[in-house]
Design an enzyme around this catalytic site. Structure first.
Site, PDB file in Angstrom:
ATOM      1  N   TYR A  43       3.085  15.742  -9.844  1.00 25.19           N
ATOM      2  CA  TYR A  43       2.698  14.452  -9.311  1.00 25.19           C
ATOM      3  C   TYR A  43       1.486  13.859 -10.006  1.00 25.19           C
ATOM      4  CZ  TYR A  43       1.084  11.379  -5.478  1.00 25.19           C
ATOM      5  OH  TYR A  43       0.677  10.328  -4.729  1.00 25.19           O
ATOM      6  N   TYR A  75       6.087  13.926   1.891  1.00 24.41           N
ATOM      7  CA  TYR A  75       5.399  13.963   3.191  1.00 24.41           C
ATOM      8  C   TYR A  75       6.307  14.409   4.342  1.00 24.41           C
ATOM      9  CZ  TYR A  75       1.356  11.138   1.475  1.00 24.41           C
ATOM     10  OH  TYR A  75       0.252  10.645   0.814  1.00 24.41           O
ATOM     11  N   HIS A  89      -3.808   5.668   2.737  1.00 24.82           N
ATOM     12  CA  HIS A  89      -3.777   6.009   1.297  1.00 24.82           C
ATOM     13  C   HIS A  89      -4.425   4.870   0.516  1.00 24.82           C
ATOM     14  CE1 HIS A  89      -2.201   7.173  -2.660  1.00 24.82           C
ATOM     15  NE2 HIS A  89      -1.812   8.319  -2.142  1.00 24.82           N
ATOM     16  N   GLY A  90      -4.967   5.179  -0.649  1.00 23.20           N
ATOM     17  CA  GLY A  90      -5.487   4.133  -1.542  1.00 23.20           C
ATOM     18  C   GLY A  90      -4.345   3.207  -1.949  1.00 23.20           C
ATOM     19  N   ASP A  91      -4.644   1.921  -2.128  1.00 25.12           N
ATOM     20  CA  ASP A  91      -3.548   0.973  -2.409  1.00 25.12           C
ATOM     21  C   ASP A  91      -3.029   1.063  -3.842  1.00 25.12           C
ATOM     22  OD1 ASP A  91      -5.591  -0.215  -3.793  1.00 25.12           O
ATOM     23  OD2 ASP A  91      -5.477  -2.150  -2.760  1.00 25.12           O
ATOM     24  N   ASP A 204      11.572  23.700 -43.197  1.00 26.67           N
ATOM     25  CA  ASP A 204      11.049  24.627 -42.184  1.00 26.67           C
ATOM     26  C   ASP A 204      11.169  26.065 -42.687  1.00 26.67           C
ATOM     27  OD1 ASP A 204      10.285  25.811 -39.786  1.00 26.67           O
ATOM     28  OD2 ASP A 204      12.206  25.445 -38.788  1.00 26.67           O
TER      29      ASP A 204
HETATM   30  C1  SPV Z   1      11.328  25.149 -33.932  1.00 24.67           C
HETATM   31  O1  SPV Z   1      11.308  24.204 -33.123  1.00 24.67           O
HETATM   32  O2  SPV Z   1      10.775  25.119 -35.019  1.00 24.67           O
HETATM   33  C2  SPV Z   1      12.031  26.390 -33.562  1.00 24.67           C
HETATM   34  C3  SPV Z   1      13.155  26.336 -32.642  1.00 24.67           C
HETATM   35  O3  SPV Z   1      11.679  27.416 -34.087  1.00 24.67           O
HETATM   36  S1  SPV Z   1      14.580  26.219 -33.593  1.00 24.67           S
HETATM   37  O4  SPV Z   1      14.448  25.065 -34.467  1.00 24.67           O
HETATM   38  O5  SPV Z   1      15.719  26.089 -32.699  1.00 24.67           O
HETATM   39  O6  SPV Z   1      14.691  27.435 -34.390  1.00 24.67           O
HETATM   40 MG    MG Z   2      10.425  27.174 -35.713  1.00 23.33          MG
END
Ligand code: SPV
Ligand code: MG
Length: 431
Positions: A43, A75, A89-91, A204
């Site tokens: 919240y 609530y 409550h605050g408005d 990557d």
């Molecule tokens: C990333 O987000 O870099 C991960 C998850 O390692 S995955 O890409 O699914 O391997």
């Molecule tokens: Mg990764």
């Protein structure tokens, strides 16, 4: 004597709260509700003191006769228990995502003749300063770092979204949605190796070095307060990993997830289409042990990621590794899969949970995206990571805009789908 109810969700009392209590006292005997931690994190902002401490604090306030715990955002629990003549409550909740809660409370009260009183919200420099101080406190490394462990105690599922820049960090920090009368928000951020590399135009493959990855973390921590789970790839050489652990702790990161691969790492979603080698149980256990030994705080978590299902080595191998890595000191297990069907993930979680009821389980439902958070929690999952969806939504939008401007030799055609200039220049709050 009439009964007056007001709900507080604050850690610090300021003039605004005292004003609400003053208005309450004019109407009758005052009962203050303390919103439970579990509801508060969906919240509002994360508490810096426990719900017990908040209740204690509220009991000391002038005119407060009783303090109760409110465990529902709507609530329902407190209204059926107390049947207050007034809810005050605050408005500020007359607008924005909280409006639906206000409307619901008004409806509940009207069923028996109760009344809702909106007190003008106190906006002044002192109130603003206290709010800012609280936010700053939450951003400090020592508060942020322990927050993941706190969340694991508070909520059945820690909802984590990827962030790879200050801007994406802000989206994860600030997005609050009202759906079916309830508010929701993300709990934590995932600094994905895939998205961090992609944002830098790199593959990557652990090519983006740690110094640069830490810089991304700093960009994010400068503008957010939510806890960070860092994608540590393979963790690199054990001799290097121990330094990474220390640096991450210092930066206020809550957890690192390292995957049990060795040699040139490729993204898991390639699966067996590319050559990837899994580390032996012994090698990887040694790395976990070294990381745990290097760690200085009790807050930080080292989570072991198992690639057996990705590399099609089978369920038994995945489970054997999971138990071995927990034995070596891992604070959590991440199990990954690139199947569309979540069945193998569920099977792993059920079998792991049958023997280990406690160690947190993390999943990344990129491919198996039909399963809901609630269903995952039923299989014992504790952390769900949406690992790349922000990047994957932004890229096609930007590419389309670039193509359309090239086609039209002007920007008019794309303007309708863009954020307005006013919105972009005021997006970032100034101090
Ligand atoms: C990333 O987000 O870099 C991960 C998850 O390692 S995955 O890409 O699914 O391997
Ligand atoms: Mg990764």
């Amino acid at each position: 004597m009439k009964t007056v109810y007001t709900c507080f969700c604050t850690d610090v009392i300021h003039e605004g709260h005292l004003n609400i209590l003053k208005e309450c006292s004019k109407l009758g005997r005052v009962i203050v509700g303390c919103l439970s931690d579990k509801v508060l994190i969906r919240y509002n902002k994360f508490p810096t003191i426990s719900q017990e401490e908040r209740m204690k604090l509220y009991r000391t306030l002038p005119g407060v006769e009783q303090v109760v715990l409110q465990e529902q955002m709507h609530y329902d629990d407190v209204i059926s228990l107390i049947h207050p003549d007034y809810v005050v409550h605050g408005d500020n909740w007359k607008e924005g995502p909280e409006k639906s809660i206000r409307d619901y409370v008004e409806k509940l009260l009207s069923e028996y003749g109760g009344q809702l009183v909106d007190v003008p919200y106190t906006y002044n420099e002192d109130v603003k300063k206290i709010d800012m101080q609280l936010r700053e406190k939450l951003a400090m490394p020592e508060y942020r770092r322990k927050r993941l462990r706190q969340l694991l105690e508070m909520t059945p599922i820690v909802k984590t979204m990827e962030a790879h820049s200050g801007l994406t960090g802000l989206i994860v920090e600030k997005t609050v949605v009202e759906h079916e009368g309830k508010l929701d928000q993300f709990d934590a951020m995932w600094v994905s190796s895939l998205c961090d590399s992609t944002a830098k135009g790199k593959p990557d493959i652990e090519l983006v070095d740690m110094t640069s990855r830490f810089r991304t973390i700093e960009d994010i921590t400068e503008v957010t307060t939510k806890p960070i789970i860092f994608d540590g790839d393979t963790g690199g050489l054990t001799e290097h990993f121990v330094y990474t652990v220390r640096s991450l702790e210092r930066l206020g990161v809550s957890a690192v997830i390292i995957e049990d691969k060795t040699g040139l790492k490729k993204n898991s979603l390639f699966g067996t289409e590319v050559k990837q080698t899994q580390a032996t149980i012994e090698e990887f256990s040694d790395k976990i042990r070294a990381g745990k030994k290097a760690q200085l705080t009790d807050d930080f978590m080292i989570i072991a990621r198992i690639e057996s299902l990705i590399l099609e080595r089978g369920m038994e191998d995945a489970l054997e590794r999971a138990f071995a890595f927990v034995k070596a000191g891992a604070d959590g297990i991440m199990i990954h899969s690139r199947k569309k069907d979540p069945a193998e993930i569920c099977e792993f979680c059920d079998k792991f949970r049958a023997q280990d009821p406690k160690t947190p389980i993390v999943v990344v439902p990129t491919s198996f995206n039909t399963i809901t958070e609630e269903e995952l929690a039923q299989h014992g999952v504790n952390i769900v990571i949406y690992a790349n969806q922000l990047t994957r939504s932004a890229f096609p939008a930007m590419q389309q805009t670039a193509m359309d401007i090239l086609k039209n030799h002007r920007a008019k055609e794309v303007d309708d789908r863009l954020m307005s200039i006013k919105d972009i220049i005021t997006l970032i709050d100034e101090i």
